[in-house]
Scaffold this motif. Structure first.
Motif, PDB file in Angstrom:
ATOM      1  N   GLY A  25       0.844  -1.128   0.051  1.00  0.00           N
ATOM      2  CA  GLY A  25      -0.105  -0.009  -0.034  1.00  0.00           C
ATOM      3  C   GLY A  25       0.905   1.325  -0.059  1.00  0.00           C
ATOM      4  O   GLY A  25       0.438   2.320   0.531  1.00  0.00           O
ATOM      5  N   ILE A  26       1.962   1.337  -0.721  1.00  0.00           N
ATOM      6  CA  ILE A  26       2.809   2.466  -0.808  1.00  0.00           C
ATOM      7  C   ILE A  26       2.217   3.323  -1.699  1.00  0.00           C
ATOM      8  O   ILE A  26       1.914   3.000  -2.984  1.00  0.00           O
ATOM      9  CB  ILE A  26       4.330   1.895  -1.089  1.00  0.00           C
ATOM     10  N   LYS A  27       1.846   4.449  -1.520  1.00  0.00           N
ATOM     11  CA  LYS A  27       1.470   5.657  -2.317  1.00  0.00           C
ATOM     12  C   LYS A  27       2.594   5.972  -3.321  1.00  0.00           C
ATOM     13  O   LYS A  27       3.725   6.204  -2.747  1.00  0.00           O
ATOM     14  CB  LYS A  27       0.879   6.740  -1.685  1.00  0.00           C
ATOM     15  N   VAL A  28       2.316   6.312  -4.637  1.00  0.00           N
ATOM     16  CA  VAL A  28       3.436   6.827  -5.412  1.00  0.00           C
ATOM     17  C   VAL A  28       4.037   7.926  -4.738  1.00  0.00           C
ATOM     18  O   VAL A  28       5.165   8.209  -4.807  1.00  0.00           O
ATOM     19  CB  VAL A  28       2.548   7.142  -6.787  1.00  0.00           C
ATOM     20  N   GLU A  29       3.343   8.986  -4.279  1.00  0.00           N
ATOM     21  CA  GLU A  29       3.735  10.262  -3.561  1.00  0.00           C
ATOM     22  C   GLU A  29       4.752   9.972  -2.477  1.00  0.00           C
ATOM     23  O   GLU A  29       5.679  10.828  -2.196  1.00  0.00           O
ATOM     24  CB  GLU A  29       2.694  10.936  -2.930  1.00  0.00           C
ATOM     25  N   LEU A  47      11.691  -1.105  -4.696  1.00  0.00           N
ATOM     26  CA  LEU A  47      10.456  -0.442  -4.052  1.00  0.00           C
ATOM     27  C   LEU A  47       9.215  -1.209  -5.020  1.00  0.00           C
ATOM     28  O   LEU A  47       9.384  -1.107  -6.310  1.00  0.00           O
ATOM     29  CB  LEU A  47      10.673   1.075  -4.528  1.00  0.00           C
ATOM     30  N   LEU A  48       8.635  -1.672  -4.308  1.00  0.00           N
ATOM     31  CA  LEU A  48       7.520  -2.459  -4.981  1.00  0.00           C
ATOM     32  C   LEU A  48       6.142  -1.780  -4.779  1.00  0.00           C
ATOM     33  O   LEU A  48       5.493  -1.790  -3.598  1.00  0.00           O
ATOM     34  CB  LEU A  48       7.297  -3.941  -4.121  1.00  0.00           C
ATOM     35  N   ILE A  49       5.586  -1.102  -5.909  1.00  0.00           N
ATOM     36  CA  ILE A  49       4.297  -0.201  -5.670  1.00  0.00           C
ATOM     37  C   ILE A  49       3.475  -0.961  -6.679  1.00  0.00           C
ATOM     38  O   ILE A  49       3.680  -0.899  -8.005  1.00  0.00           O
ATOM     39  CB  ILE A  49       4.916   1.096  -6.167  1.00  0.00           C
ATOM     40  N   GLY A  50       2.242  -1.287  -6.253  1.00  0.00           N
ATOM     41  CA  GLY A  50       1.420  -2.002  -7.114  1.00  0.00           C
ATOM     42  C   GLY A  50       0.201  -1.229  -6.999  1.00  0.00           C
ATOM     43  O   GLY A  50      -0.411  -0.431  -7.946  1.00  0.00           O
ATOM     44  N   GLY A  51      -0.691  -1.303  -5.996  1.00  0.00           N
ATOM     45  CA  GLY A  51      -2.043  -0.824  -5.983  1.00  0.00           C
ATOM     46  C   GLY A  51      -2.157   0.592  -6.134  1.00  0.00           C
ATOM     47  O   GLY A  51      -3.020   0.973  -7.141  1.00  0.00           O
ATOM     48  N   SER A  52      -1.389   1.470  -5.959  1.00  0.00           N
ATOM     49  CA  SER A  52      -1.494   2.732  -5.891  1.00  0.00           C
ATOM     50  C   SER A  52      -1.372   3.217  -7.432  1.00  0.00           C
ATOM     51  O   SER A  52      -1.666   4.295  -7.928  1.00  0.00           O
ATOM     52  CB  SER A  52      -0.706   3.506  -5.001  1.00  0.00           C
ATOM     53  N   LEU A  53      -0.531   2.314  -8.143  1.00  0.00           N
ATOM     54  CA  LEU A  53      -0.492   2.856  -9.664  1.00  0.00           C
ATOM     55  C   LEU A  53      -1.817   2.553 -10.198  1.00  0.00           C
ATOM     56  O   LEU A  53      -2.044   3.245 -11.274  1.00  0.00           O
ATOM     57  CB  LEU A  53       0.612   1.719 -10.123  1.00  0.00           C
ATOM     58  N   TYR A  54      -2.547   1.703  -9.848  1.00  0.00           N
ATOM     59  CA  TYR A  54      -3.775   1.238 -10.487  1.00  0.00           C
ATOM     60  C   TYR A  54      -4.774   1.953 -10.332  1.00  0.00           C
ATOM     61  O   TYR A  54      -5.844   2.104 -10.979  1.00  0.00           O
ATOM     62  CB  TYR A  54      -4.328  -0.265 -10.006  1.00  0.00           C
ATOM     63  N   GLU A  55      -4.615   2.941  -9.219  1.00  0.00           N
ATOM     64  CA  GLU A  55      -5.960   3.886  -9.031  1.00  0.00           C
ATOM     65  C   GLU A  55      -5.940   4.913  -9.841  1.00  0.00           C
ATOM     66  O   GLU A  55      -4.920   5.424 -10.254  1.00  0.00           O
ATOM     67  CB  GLU A  55      -5.494   4.485  -7.553  1.00  0.00           C
ATOM     68  N   GLY A  56      -7.235   5.233 -10.344  1.00  0.00           N
ATOM     69  CA  GLY A  56      -7.376   6.162 -11.250  1.00  0.00           C
ATOM     70  C   GLY A  56      -7.684   5.555 -12.597  1.00  0.00           C
ATOM     71  O   GLY A  56      -7.001   4.461 -12.646  1.00  0.00           O
ATOM     72  N   THR A 106       2.848   5.091 -14.260  1.00  0.00           N
ATOM     73  CA  THR A 106       4.235   4.413 -14.194  1.00  0.00           C
ATOM     74  C   THR A 106       5.488   5.273 -14.760  1.00  0.00           C
ATOM     75  O   THR A 106       6.381   4.925 -13.741  1.00  0.00           O
ATOM     76  CB  THR A 106       4.192   2.890 -14.978  1.00  0.00           C
ATOM     77  N   ARG A 107       5.207   5.783 -15.739  1.00  0.00           N
ATOM     78  CA  ARG A 107       6.423   6.463 -16.480  1.00  0.00           C
ATOM     79  C   ARG A 107       7.099   7.540 -15.466  1.00  0.00           C
ATOM     80  O   ARG A 107       8.337   7.744 -15.450  1.00  0.00           O
ATOM     81  CB  ARG A 107       5.961   6.772 -17.911  1.00  0.00           C
ATOM     82  N   ALA A 108       5.992   8.224 -15.114  1.00  0.00           N
ATOM     83  CA  ALA A 108       6.505   9.249 -13.876  1.00  0.00           C
ATOM     84  C   ALA A 108       7.134   8.928 -13.198  1.00  0.00           C
ATOM     85  O   ALA A 108       8.121   9.359 -12.459  1.00  0.00           O
ATOM     86  CB  ALA A 108       5.328  10.175 -13.630  1.00  0.00           C
ATOM     87  N   LEU A 109       6.683   7.837 -12.326  1.00  0.00           N
ATOM     88  CA  LEU A 109       7.246   7.207 -11.186  1.00  0.00           C
ATOM     89  C   LEU A 109       8.841   6.624 -11.607  1.00  0.00           C
ATOM     90  O   LEU A 109       9.880   6.718 -10.889  1.00  0.00           O
ATOM     91  CB  LEU A 109       6.565   5.772 -10.831  1.00  0.00           C
ATOM     92  N   VAL A 110       8.909   6.089 -12.652  1.00  0.00           N
ATOM     93  CA  VAL A 110       9.996   5.358 -13.191  1.00  0.00           C
ATOM     94  C   VAL A 110      11.062   6.783 -13.064  1.00  0.00           C
ATOM     95  O   VAL A 110      12.377   6.683 -12.902  1.00  0.00           O
ATOM     96  CB  VAL A 110      10.142   4.803 -14.480  1.00  0.00           C
ATOM     97  N   GLU A 111      10.752   8.055 -13.743  1.00  0.00           N
ATOM     98  CA  GLU A 111      11.622   8.891 -13.856  1.00  0.00           C
ATOM     99  C   GLU A 111      11.945   9.572 -12.627  1.00  0.00           C
ATOM    100  O   GLU A 111      13.016  10.082 -12.405  1.00  0.00           O
ATOM    101  CB  GLU A 111      10.814  10.017 -14.960  1.00  0.00           C
ATOM    102  N   ARG A 112      11.011   9.538 -11.771  1.00  0.00           N
ATOM    103  CA  ARG A 112      11.331  10.193 -10.376  1.00  0.00           C
ATOM    104  C   ARG A 112      12.487   9.581  -9.917  1.00  0.00           C
ATOM    105  O   ARG A 112      13.255  10.205  -8.998  1.00  0.00           O
ATOM    106  CB  ARG A 112       9.960  10.047  -9.534  1.00  0.00           C
ATOM    107  N   VAL A 113      12.236   8.097  -9.767  1.00  0.00           N
ATOM    108  CA  VAL A 113      13.575   7.301  -9.214  1.00  0.00           C
ATOM    109  C   VAL A 113      14.895   7.469  -9.949  1.00  0.00           C
ATOM    110  O   VAL A 113      15.702   7.573  -9.277  1.00  0.00           O
ATOM    111  CB  VAL A 113      13.008   5.826  -9.170  1.00  0.00           C
ATOM    112  N   ALA A 114      14.704   7.646 -11.171  1.00  0.00           N
ATOM    113  CA  ALA A 114      16.163   7.945 -11.732  1.00  0.00           C
ATOM    114  C   ALA A 114      16.539   9.109 -11.511  1.00  0.00           C
ATOM    115  O   ALA A 114      17.767   9.422 -11.412  1.00  0.00           O
ATOM    116  CB  ALA A 114      15.818   7.689 -13.391  1.00  0.00           C
ATOM    117  N   ARG A 115      15.744  10.121 -11.255  1.00  0.00           N
ATOM    118  CA  ARG A 115      16.422  11.616 -11.068  1.00  0.00           C
ATOM    119  C   ARG A 115      16.801  11.648  -9.658  1.00  0.00           C
ATOM    120  O   ARG A 115      17.731  12.246  -9.518  1.00  0.00           O
ATOM    121  CB  ARG A 115      14.971  12.638 -11.207  1.00  0.00           C
TER     122      ARG A 115
END
Lengths: 405, 405
Positions: free
Chosen positions: A353-357, A372-381, A389-398
């Protein structure tokens, strides 16, 4: 469950002055039994100050001989080679003590299953006792496999250095293989490193294991041809041991590079068996059904799961749907990554239940050696799963790039 | 651990109007999947009256889809065939509720391991939740083996009717096979019905499994030639699944009529696998490593152990070294013996530091359909083990005769 278990430093380990060497499979290493090496186990025990010494002695006897000392002591060999010693008793709160017992390693019979018996067999049934910590001498790792790939091996598989790996889960149960494969492809194209089955995906008639694994592997490969990098799809193995063996064989033949197992559902010795198999795969361990035990999470998930062969251990991060404290999560991650001359470090994989934020917080808390295992919160919306997903990937890379610069 | 779990009556079961038939092995029965049968699971949940409805809904979602309803609900098939329903919420104390959830049986995929996932997978990690009870519809017993022999079969093996069976344990760990075999012969000549290995007897170099099993079986047979009745020696199986398979094969070939396993050490699905094996043996289940923080003992040991294939379940009787209440013990025994159209009754085997002097109380508490497992207290006192055992055997026989007359 006892909260806030602190991880003990590894200082007590006899790890100096020997050449470090990873061993695998375990059959290559001679089992050192009948040695005078000891295991060390620490319990949190509820007892008064006046009663703790007798309680600690009884606890020690319970693990092996299950007899009073006077009875067991009729045989001097048993006293010398089986009975343990209460090494220390330290106050740990009101009517609470940390009791550390040392015991001949030979009691474990060179058997991962028997180890559980002598660590926390009968005593697990006593409500005044919590398993708090375990230390094993090096000879134990002749028969405990430890991670096959560990952090370095999984990083190599995923092609990622210097930052946490990003993982997500295919869900929900009920989708057909083609739908799950479409999700797998989407996540792969969006840049996820690891895409695992939800632990509840079994061999349902509406989503057979073989069809799902084939479809998801192909979807990850297809995405890889677009992106130039193949995400690692991690199928979930579940069933009785014979069934898991067939699933593992199928997955490997189909091209899977890693798999997931729930050691408390399947049994920890089953994890050890598949982690020891010469043609096996790196294994992610899921904590499902693991909350039943009266053991502190860092000891069970951080040490035992790693020693029994998990390359990455999934656990609920603080503040999600589960009530693990930050201290517990930190101790669990430290136990998985602790230096050890015989056992590769394993990846902590915080989830639950880790939120993307919260990714920035997770990056800071766990540092780069985490999944970092992020499942459910990506699916919401309803829309925009790829973009989120792309935004999350870029945030981690940054964040990783900033940490380096 | 939640104490005093009360056993729910079986009235909710749909067991009327069908011919009862034991099925074994499970492969003979078609798996009914995609049916609209439901499993029913009850949890004790800590939550305020204002919060319990939302908490119960979240709990139901956690078991299968691990997504909020809005997200999971995008797929109508998932809603219709995967999601469960909160059937009832009943107050059970201050900020405590009994939440009963029904859920399609198909979510369990016809797999004993997956059943654990959907009953108490992730939710086992949530400290506000205790698994309190489980009810399964009949089609589940197409793939859950249940006891192979059960009470009637074990009675036949032991040649005992109308009274509890008497059992003891060979101990302590550290004795050589010849010493354990001598004890086995002594107990057999003194009239014990069942003589089991201590659960800590593994495949130690100082007491190899094969040598021990051979020696103890021969000792029981030798004693049988004197007494006219052969006590049932029950060897302990322990290890990873492949090792247990070899041990079971050896024991059966050597003439063993039953064996013991610790399902929480080995994994419950491993129990189910060996209980389903066509040439297997009746299995005693030991509760080692099963100390449950968040499942009530009657649900885990009374129901799941039986359904997964245990013929007799060992558990700590109230007032010994373990803190089970009389209520818990009674509920556990009731669950093991409850009538069921698809599953044979299994023997309750109360143990755990029962003093010889308490036998009258145990006879009254459990009635005849029990295995009284008395180990350590027989060993206490330096001399006269045969006489103490003999006296115990006679006391049980006498009590049984009085009950009949």
């Amino acid at each position: 469950m006892a909260s806030g278990g602190r991880h003990r430093s590894e200082r007590g380990y006899n790890t100096n002055g020997r050449a470090g060497s990873f061993h695998h499979p375990l059959a290559e290493v001679a089992v050192s039994l009948g040695s005078d090496e000891s295991l060390r186990v620490t319990y949190l025990v509820r007892a008064t100050a006046a009663g703790i010494a007798a309680r600690a002695e009884a606890l020690m006897l319970e693990q092996t001989v299950e007899l009073p000392r006077a009875t067991a002591g009729r045989d001097p060999w048993v006293v010398a080679h089986i009975l343990g010693n209460v090494e220390s008793i330290r106050p740990a709160g009101d009517d609470l003590h940390r009791v550390t017992i040392t015991q001949p390693l030979a009691t474990a019979a060179g058997d991962p299953a028997e180890l559980l018996n002598v660590l926390f067999g009968n005593s697990s049934l006593q409500p005044d006792v919590v398993l708090a910590d375990v230390e094993l001498p090096e000879p134990a790792f002749a028969w405990l496999p430890g991670p096959r790939a560990g952090i370095a091996g999984l990083r190599e598989l995923a092609g990622v250095t210097g930052r946490p790996l990003l993982a997500t889960a295919l869900k929900p149960m009920g989708l057909r293989p083609d739908r799950l494969a479409a999700l797998c492809g989407l996540f792969a194209r969006a840049g996820m490193d690891l895409i695992k089955d939800d632990h509840g995906l079994a061999d349902h008639p509406f989503c057979p294991f073989e069809a799902r694994v084939e479809a998801c592997l192909r979807a990850a490969e297809d995405a890889g041809r677009e992106t130039g990098r193949v995400a690692v799809y991690v199928p979930n193995l579940i069933g009785a041991p014979d069934r898991i063996a067939r699933q593992l064989e199928f997955a490997r033949a189909a091209g899977a590079k890693a798999a997931m197992i729930s050691p408390m559902v399947t049994g920890l010795p089953t994890l050890a068996q598949f982690a020891s198999q010469s043609d096996g795969l790196p294994l992610f361990a899921h904590p499902s059904f693991g909350g039943v035990l009266r053991a502190e999470a860092p000891a069970l998930f951080g040490k035992l799961f790693r020693w029994f062969g998990a390359d990455a251990v999934i656990f609920p991060h603080a503040g999600g749907r589960f009530a693990y404290s930050r201290e517990t999560c930190g101790a669990l991650a430290a136990a998985l990554r602790a230096e050890h001359r015989c056992v590769r470090p394993a990846f902590p994989a915080p989830a639950g239940g880790i939120k993307v934020e919260r990714v920035a917080e997770l990056l800071e808390f766990y540092g780069p050696d985490a999944i970092l295992l992020i499942g459910g919160s990506l699916y919401e919306g309803a829309e925009g799963l790829f973009e989120r997903t792309r935004a999350l990937v870029e945030r981690v890379a940054r964040a990783a790039a900033e940490a380096v610069s």
